[in-house]
Structures are given as C-alpha cells and as structure tokens.
Design an enzyme around this catalytic site. Sequence first.
Site, short mmCIF file in Angstrom:
data_model
loop_
_atom_site.label_atom_id
_atom_site.label_comp_id
_atom_site.label_asym_id
_atom_site.label_seq_id
_atom_site.Cartn_x
_atom_site.Cartn_y
_atom_site.Cartn_z
CB ILE A 165 50.36 42.87 43.78
CG1 ILE A 165 49.41 43.77 42.99
CG2 ILE A 165 50.49 43.39 45.21
CD1 ILE A 165 47.99 43.77 43.49
CB CYS A 215 47.20 33.79 46.09
SG CYS A 215 46.94 33.60 47.85
N PRO A 216 44.85 35.06 44.27
CG PRO A 216 44.35 34.03 42.25
CD PRO A 216 45.51 34.50 43.08
NE ARG A 244 38.74 39.42 46.15
CZ ARG A 244 39.19 40.56 45.64
NH1 ARG A 244 40.04 41.30 46.35
NH2 ARG A 244 38.80 40.96 44.44
CG ASP A 268 43.15 47.02 52.82
OD1 ASP A 268 42.71 47.95 53.54
OD2 ASP A 268 43.03 47.01 51.58
CD GLU A 273 36.29 43.04 52.36
OE1 GLU A 273 37.49 42.77 52.55
OE2 GLU A 273 35.85 43.48 51.28
CG HIS A 292 38.79 45.85 50.38
ND1 HIS A 292 38.16 44.63 50.23
CD2 HIS A 292 39.60 45.97 49.29
CE1 HIS A 292 38.56 44.05 49.12
NE2 HIS A 292 39.44 44.85 48.53
#
Length: 326
Positions: A165, A215-216, A244, A268, A273, A292
């Site tokens: 991405i 990034c994760p 995230r 987003d 959440e 999201h």
Amino acid sequence: MTGQDQGPLMVVLDGHVLNPGDNPWDAVAALGRLTVHERTAPGEVRARAAGARVVMTNKTPLRAADIEALPDLRLIAVLATGYDVVDVRAAAARGVTVCNVPGYGTPAVAQFVFALVLECCHRVGDHAASVRAGRWAAGPDWCYWLTPQMELAGRTMGVVGYGGIGARVAELAHAFGMNVLVHAPRPKPAPGWEPFAFVELEELFTRSDVISLHCPLTADNAGFVNAALLERMRPGAILVNTARGALVDEAALARALAHGPLGAAALDVMGVEPPAAGHPLLGLDNCILTPHMAWASLEARQRLMAQVAENIRAFLAGSPVNVVGG
C-alpha cells in the site's frame, strides 16, 4: 449461517463487515462445517469457538487465555492484513497456525488515501453542501470558495511504511507531481522514478507537506506519532492515517490540530473503534474522520474472501500460506 455437514468445524467470529449481504461465504463454506457470527463480544469468544479447528476473526481479539481455552484450535485465519488482534506468540506456543490476507486491499486503500488528501485540499463536501443550502444561487458572484485551495504538484509526500500500500501511495503521489520521501524500517529497492528518497522518520516529518501512515501496529510503535514528531511538521501540513489508529497519540494530535502546527488530519482509523462520544477529535473542523472504510470496496472484499478460502484450503492440505509468527 451454517455450512456443509462434513469437514472440519470452522467458526467466523465477526463476519458482518466482510459480507453485509453482497459477498457470500460460499468458497469458505465448501471447505467444512461453517458457522458465521455477525459479531462476537469478547466474553463470547470461547463459547462460540469451542470445538472449532479453524477460527476466523477480523477485529475480535483472540488473546492468550482464549487460545489456551480452545484445545481443538489449529488455525486462526485473520480476515485482514493486520493481525494485531491475535496473540501470535501464544498461538505459536500452542502450535496454532496464524495466517493473514496481505495485499487484497492495496488498490482500495491507496485510492482512499487520496480521497482523504484531496478532501483536505479542496473540502469538496463542504462546498457541495453550501451549494445545496443555496449560497451559490443567492450569491453576487459566479464563483466562491470557503477554504484555501491547495495544489499537490511540487509539494512533498511523506510515506511511513513501504509495503504494497505504501508503495502504491508513493506512485500516486508521484503521478500528482509530488516529491516523495519514504521511511521504511528495513532496506527496500527504490522505484524507477524521481524525485524519491528514503529518509529517517524525523526528517520525513520535518520536510513533508502530507504524511500518510502505512505500517503495521506493533508493541514497539504504538503511539509513535507523538507530540515531538507532530511539532516537527510544517505549518499547514496534513496527516493521513489509514493504517492503525493506535499508531497516533490522539490527544497530542488534537492539540496539534487545535493550536498548530498541523493544518489538517484525515483519519480512517482510531485507537478505539468506534470512538466514544465526546472524543476530542470529533469536534475539530480540520479533522476528517471516516469509519474504517478504506478497505471496503466490493472488489477488495471479494479478493479477501477468495484468499481466506485459499489460506484455509492450503492449511488443510498441509502447506499453509501467508503464515505470520510471533
């Protein structure tokens, strides 16, 4: 929903967002006895997953105590690319395979990043709303704008994380005529176009007009976008997060949006959440929040569903793919 009568017991803990009615589970159901729960509260996980050999989850956490309480569990199939909802170390200790679905959302998320960026630049929604409210029809001029209009060409895009991405976002930024800076934790090959440079994180935050996170989430980087980094940003710069929510210190972000230097943020994802009513970011005019949804095109969800079925099929055949580890 329940699948066929033969094969391993498979349970989906939170299937609603992947298939709200337009993306059937047929390919997965063909592999065993499938039960799909639309949503599962944390306290319901063990009862619903009891006896299952395969458990699928998107955002329902599977923690160490849950995994330990499920002796029949052999595969956790994450219905997403990020797998921070699973205690992968606990799974590995129990001999439980964990696999994810990389790459399914690259076109959708990269496109959505620029939907957010362009909304920050032009506030198209606000202007369309003002026209519907009659301001143009009642105005004395043939043209007006409510916010400064920002061109991307010649400005600098900073991309944090350079997986699929992040690389696609960098390409799109280049197509808009932007200079591109990237921070990647491990060496990556540079693309065949310029201007492009790999830089340290602090330099990226100092030099970029737009920053996009890709990034994760890990134990090491939670909240890394903190007050110190935000203070480095150029006056009027834009922060975009489709990765995230917990990567960002949201209290520090709210202060940077309210008092500077940040010009706008477009998020987003949030740390919790959905966010609680009264969250400080909800009341800021220069913060765009979406629910999201960057990943949620039908095409992306169909790719995800197909890859989940392939992940399970490969595991049952003894050759698991897309395995993630602790």
